[in-house]
Design an enzyme around this catalytic site. Structure first.
Site, PDB file in Angstrom:
ATOM      1  N   ASP A 133     -45.264  -2.517  -7.448  1.00  0.00           N
ATOM      2  CA  ASP A 133     -46.462  -3.132  -6.887  1.00  0.00           C
ATOM      3  C   ASP A 133     -47.340  -2.102  -6.217  1.00  0.00           C
ATOM      4  OD1 ASP A 133     -44.753  -2.690  -4.684  1.00  0.00           O
ATOM      5  OD2 ASP A 133     -44.114  -4.777  -4.664  1.00  0.00           O
ATOM      6  N   ASP A 139     -39.072 -13.996   3.450  1.00  0.00           N
ATOM      7  CA  ASP A 139     -39.404 -15.291   2.872  1.00  0.00           C
ATOM      8  C   ASP A 139     -38.922 -15.420   1.426  1.00  0.00           C
ATOM      9  OD1 ASP A 139     -41.151 -13.586   1.601  1.00  0.00           O
ATOM     10  OD2 ASP A 139     -42.984 -14.594   2.270  1.00  0.00           O
ATOM     11  N   HIS A 189     -39.422 -13.232  -1.098  1.00  0.00           N
ATOM     12  CA  HIS A 189     -40.209 -12.630  -2.176  1.00  0.00           C
ATOM     13  C   HIS A 189     -39.526 -11.377  -2.709  1.00  0.00           C
ATOM     14  CE1 HIS A 189     -42.201 -10.157   1.130  1.00  0.00           C
ATOM     15  NE2 HIS A 189     -41.970  -9.217   0.214  1.00  0.00           N
ATOM     16  N   GLU A 230     -44.892 -13.841  -3.844  1.00  0.00           N
ATOM     17  CA  GLU A 230     -44.744 -14.655  -2.647  1.00  0.00           C
ATOM     18  C   GLU A 230     -44.264 -16.070  -2.990  1.00  0.00           C
ATOM     19  OE1 GLU A 230     -44.807 -13.183   0.041  1.00  0.00           O
ATOM     20  OE2 GLU A 230     -46.621 -12.032   0.480  1.00  0.00           O
TER      21      GLU A 230
END
Length: 261
Positions: free
Chosen positions: A67, A136, A138, A143
């Site tokens: 990324d 969370d 990811h 996400e």
């Protein structure tokens, strides 16, 4: 999914580096998937140590990063291409231009994403992909709510991810970009071997959902339950919420040596 609970980051680094070393020993021209962040650093440091001792070479290998932030100047120290160069690539012997990342400064973002997917495919796909996991759930920057069939694309970062990453931007959450380019979940799933590293109690809830919860876009890493070869390297704190932790320890201790990582 193989869950491996190890004593500390140093042991994680050794076991993770074994997977890379074994792969490159069999296939020096392997295609690697590289992640930024703190999770893989123990693996990278161990690989650098082995490289310096002549135990592993990356001279024939290629690599793709997961990324990149959108909008950071190319010389920004937290641009992910600069981070991976600093943390790993420039410390070993990759050939020039052997490592490629998504272009977060591209004028035509959709075209850049398509070109990145095509480049991975042209290279023959990723042999070994290293990952971290967000609090969370990811992986890469997929996400919660991300499509389980997603490919490389632009994403908006959640407030929680930007808070988590603010430590790299002088603890100023407003300095963290709001957008990124990321390999999609389907892109990651196409790798032949996925190795995820998580340490610390802050990752325990996400690890629990990933390994023992229902597959759901709300916890993107759960898609890895459908992958045929996933290795999860954890310290005891990150494994703290696992219901089957004792079983995972038993299976690792009893694993035949010929199976490798």
């Amino acid at each position: 999914m193989e869950i491996v609970i190890l004593e500390d980051a140093a042991e994680i680094g050794r076991v993770g580096a074994d997977a890379f070393t074994d792969l490159l020993g069999r296939r020096p021209q392997a295609v690697l998937g590289l992640a930024t962040g703190s999770s893989p650093l123990s693996v990278y440091d161990e690989l650098v140590r082995r490289h310096e001792q002549g135990g592993v070479s990356f001279a024939q290998a290629r690599a793709f990063t997961l990324d990149e932030y959108v909008g950071l100047p190319k010389d920004h120290p937290e641009r992910y291409r600069n981070v991976i160069d600093r943390d790993f690539v420039d410390r070993v012997d990759f050939a020039p231009d052997a490592v490629r990342g998504p272009d977060g400064s591209a004028e035509d973002i959709p075209a850049a994403c398509e070109e990145y997917e095509a480049a991975i495919a042209e290279a023959g796909g990723v042999d070994l992909q290293i990952l971290g996991i967000g609090t969370d759930g990811h992986i890469a920057f997929n996400e919660p709510g991300s499509s389980l069939a997603s490919r490389t694309r632009i994403k908006t970062l959640t407030r929680q991810t930007r808070i988590d990453n603010a430590r790299f931007f002088g603890d100023d959450v407003d300095a963290v970009p709001t957008h990124c380019l990321t390999q999609g979940l389907a892109t990651i799933m196409a790798a032949r071997h996925v190795m995820l590293v998580a340490t610390g109690s802050g990752k325990a809830e996400a690890v629990h959902h990933m390994a023992e919860g229902a597959v759901s876009a709300m916890w993107p890493a759960t898609i890895l339950q459908h992958h045929p070869h996933v290795t999860v390297l954890l310290d005891p704190a990150a494994a703290g919420r696992l219901q089957l932790a004792n079983y995972y320890r038993q299976t690792w201790e009893a694993k035949p040596s010929w199976q490798g990582v």
